[in-house]
Scaffold this motif. Sequence first.
Motif, PDB file in Angstrom:
ATOM      1  N   GLU A   6       0.817  -1.214   0.000  1.00 43.97           N
ATOM      2  CA  GLU A   6       0.000   0.000   0.000  1.00 43.97           C
ATOM      3  C   GLU A   6       0.852   1.266   0.000  1.00 43.97           C
ATOM      4  O   GLU A   6       0.344   2.347  -0.321  1.00 43.97           O
ATOM      5  CB  GLU A   6      -0.920   0.006   1.225  1.00 43.97           C
ATOM      6  CG  GLU A   6      -1.922  -1.135   1.228  1.00 43.97           C
ATOM      7  CD  GLU A   6      -2.785  -1.144   2.482  1.00 43.97           C
ATOM      8  OE1 GLU A   6      -2.624  -0.197   3.294  1.00 43.97           O
ATOM      9  OE2 GLU A   6      -3.606  -2.055   2.635  1.00 43.97           O
ATOM     10  N   ASN A   7       2.113   1.131   0.363  1.00 40.97           N
ATOM     11  CA  ASN A   7       2.993   2.301   0.465  1.00 40.97           C
ATOM     12  C   ASN A   7       3.992   2.405  -0.685  1.00 40.97           C
ATOM     13  O   ASN A   7       4.910   3.226  -0.627  1.00 40.97           O
ATOM     14  CB  ASN A   7       3.750   2.253   1.801  1.00 40.97           C
ATOM     15  CG  ASN A   7       2.814   2.327   2.995  1.00 40.97           C
ATOM     16  OD1 ASN A   7       1.877   3.116   2.995  1.00 40.97           O
ATOM     17  ND2 ASN A   7       3.062   1.491   3.992  1.00 40.97           N
ATOM     18  N   PRO A   9       5.496   3.589  -4.174  1.00 39.94           N
ATOM     19  CA  PRO A   9       5.291   4.791  -5.001  1.00 39.94           C
ATOM     20  C   PRO A   9       4.469   4.465  -6.244  1.00 39.94           C
ATOM     21  O   PRO A   9       4.692   3.435  -6.893  1.00 39.94           O
ATOM     22  CB  PRO A   9       6.718   5.211  -5.367  1.00 39.94           C
ATOM     23  CG  PRO A   9       7.590   4.564  -4.343  1.00 39.94           C
ATOM     24  CD  PRO A   9       6.923   3.287  -3.977  1.00 39.94           C
ATOM     25  N   LYS A  10       3.507   5.325  -6.571  1.00 34.83           N
ATOM     26  CA  LYS A  10       2.610   5.046  -7.700  1.00 34.83           C
ATOM     27  C   LYS A  10       3.372   4.952  -9.021  1.00 34.83           C
ATOM     28  O   LYS A  10       3.078   4.087  -9.860  1.00 34.83           O
ATOM     29  CB  LYS A  10       1.532   6.126  -7.797  1.00 34.83           C
ATOM     30  CG  LYS A  10       0.484   5.838  -8.879  1.00 34.83           C
ATOM     31  CD  LYS A  10      -0.609   6.875  -8.888  1.00 34.83           C
ATOM     32  CE  LYS A  10      -1.698   6.494  -9.890  1.00 34.83           C
ATOM     33  NZ  LYS A  10      -1.204   6.295 -11.259  1.00 34.83           N
ATOM     34  N   LYS A  11       4.354   5.833  -9.215  1.00 37.98           N
ATOM     35  CA  LYS A  11       5.099   5.785 -10.478  1.00 37.98           C
ATOM     36  C   LYS A  11       5.904   4.492 -10.602  1.00 37.98           C
ATOM     37  O   LYS A  11       6.140   4.006 -11.707  1.00 37.98           O
ATOM     38  CB  LYS A  11       6.016   7.004 -10.589  1.00 37.98           C
ATOM     39  CG  LYS A  11       5.254   8.308 -10.829  1.00 37.98           C
ATOM     40  CD  LYS A  11       6.188   9.480 -11.053  1.00 37.98           C
ATOM     41  CE  LYS A  11       5.392  10.750 -11.339  1.00 37.98           C
ATOM     42  NZ  LYS A  11       6.271  11.928 -11.570  1.00 37.98           N
ATOM     43  N   THR A  13       4.861   1.500  -9.243  1.00 37.29           N
ATOM     44  CA  THR A  13       3.914   0.427  -9.563  1.00 37.29           C
ATOM     45  C   THR A  13       3.379   0.556 -10.988  1.00 37.29           C
ATOM     46  O   THR A  13       3.129  -0.454 -11.652  1.00 37.29           O
ATOM     47  CB  THR A  13       2.747   0.411  -8.561  1.00 37.29           C
ATOM     48  OG1 THR A  13       2.136   1.706  -8.510  1.00 37.29           O
ATOM     49  CG2 THR A  13       3.245   0.048  -7.164  1.00 37.29           C
ATOM     50  N   ASP A  14       3.207   1.791 -11.453  1.00 39.22           N
ATOM     51  CA  ASP A  14       2.764   1.988 -12.843  1.00 39.22           C
ATOM     52  C   ASP A  14       3.779   1.383 -13.810  1.00 39.22           C
ATOM     53  O   ASP A  14       3.399   0.717 -14.785  1.00 39.22           O
ATOM     54  CB  ASP A  14       2.580   3.471 -13.141  1.00 39.22           C
ATOM     55  CG  ASP A  14       1.337   4.055 -12.482  1.00 39.22           C
ATOM     56  OD1 ASP A  14       0.506   3.266 -11.991  1.00 39.22           O
ATOM     57  OD2 ASP A  14       1.226   5.297 -12.436  1.00 39.22           O
ATOM     58  N   SER A  17       3.967  -2.596 -13.378  1.00 38.38           N
ATOM     59  CA  SER A  17       2.802  -3.294 -13.935  1.00 38.38           C
ATOM     60  C   SER A  17       2.926  -3.455 -15.445  1.00 38.38           C
ATOM     61  O   SER A  17       2.350  -4.373 -16.030  1.00 38.38           O
ATOM     62  CB  SER A  17       1.513  -2.536 -13.592  1.00 38.38           C
ATOM     63  OG  SER A  17       1.501  -1.255 -14.205  1.00 38.38           O
ATOM     64  N   LYS A  29       2.735  -8.001  -5.563  1.00 41.07           N
ATOM     65  CA  LYS A  29       2.190  -7.184  -4.476  1.00 41.07           C
ATOM     66  C   LYS A  29       1.874  -8.036  -3.257  1.00 41.07           C
ATOM     67  O   LYS A  29       2.061  -7.592  -2.117  1.00 41.07           O
ATOM     68  CB  LYS A  29       0.942  -6.437  -4.955  1.00 41.07           C
ATOM     69  CG  LYS A  29       1.246  -5.318  -5.938  1.00 41.07           C
ATOM     70  CD  LYS A  29       0.073  -4.372  -6.096  1.00 41.07           C
ATOM     71  CE  LYS A  29      -1.133  -5.053  -6.710  1.00 41.07           C
ATOM     72  NZ  LYS A  29      -2.261  -4.095  -6.895  1.00 41.07           N
TER      73      LYS A  29
END
Length: 470
Positions: A6-7, A9-11, A13-14, A17, A29
């Motif tokens: 959950e923590n 960084p979005k960039k 995981t983007d 993926s 994950k």
Amino acid sequence: MANRSENLPKKFTDRLSGQLSAEDFESFKAAIDGDVPVSYRTNPFKPADIEFSDTTPVPWCDEAKYIAKRPSFAEDPLIFAGAYYVQEASSMFLWQALKQHAPLDKDIKVLDLCAAPGGKSTLINSLLTEKSVLVSNEIVGKRSLPLIDNLVRWGNPNTIVTGSYAESFSQLREYFDVIVTDAPCSGEGMFRKDPKAAGLWSPSLVNSCADVQTDIVNHIPRALKMGGLYIYSTCTFAPEENERRVEQILETGEFEPLDIDLKEEWGITKIEVEKEGVTATGYRFIFHKTKGEGLFLAAFRKKGEEARTQKFSISPKKIKSIFMVRKRESEDLRKWIKNGKDFEFYQDDREDVFAIPSHMVQDFKILSVSQKVRHQGIKIGRFNKKNNQLIPDHELAVSNIAAEDIPRHDVEYRDAINFLKKQEMSMRSIQGVKGWAIITYKGLALGWVKALPNRLNNYYPSELRLRKDV
């Protein structure tokens, strides 16, 4: 169960993926929230009765095991004696690369370029012949301290620690038989083990690390002999730091890629990288497939036949300016070490005396005038200015070269802990000994004591003492 996923960084995981299939990404994950495997590697030069319950082998490293539950290593005197090294399992894949492609039956020169804190250096040292030379380099001064400490615990004298930038080694043309570069990276493969690393991550960190790696790859291969082995690795998943660097190596036209034989059950992912019509294989460790943290590794052979003479551009006059201890003084020093005739001695500006294997003296001199040398061989002590007698150093006690006729006294667990905490020891704990003696635990050396008529002095180094309440 931690919620590390959950923590992230979005960039990050983007991007990941897009690198992985949808199924693999969900498995990743889930795995990052799982337990962190604990593993250790034994020291073949210091066999010991290591008592960890519920262990299983690390399949790609013969001397390593997983431990089902992490113990308190600080409570075990054997780790202070150098009986084993606690190392992340994936990073020990280096063992396979070296066993399969390095000429380990020969006396060779190896450079571990980014060596702190010492896991890969102690692994490499375990595989080398007695007359090989390991140069462990770490540019950051503070990080070199644990590196030196871990090599000291491992106990072998055929090591030199340097603190140079990669470009500095390029003047040592075709000097090394093997170069290992575990490059500074963005640390994505450590997000499970060290969640703080995720908080430090950013795309700019990836790019800055890639710039450093580019510079390393530009300079370091010049120091590798023709036919030499080059191993590049990181603990990240970023293509900019892995696949792009493999492409950079292939673009030179100087290297041929090497395959590493695997077993399917190891769960290692092969990554094919094509450049200049050549395809190289990278080996990726990822949480949900392999029992270890994140790693990327690729191996290469430098094309061409090894030259008969080395091409380093260093003045012979400078090399000769590095003076060793005079022969008369050396004879007394040799009494402190096994096979003393096979060593020469160097005294630095702080008056510390080091034992350097005779076969390594020329390498030590060359590196002393071309690199920033932080440590060499085994520090055996310094002379007492009052009587000119040697005051032995801790390094000599825990080394594999201390003379066999030095008195040794094996102590029980409680006394070993008290010694490591640098507490006073009772004369009853070491009877019948006068003068210098080595305290051992389960047969392995921990350090020096000196028995005086009415007391026993504990010479364990203050900076290394055990601070944990045991």
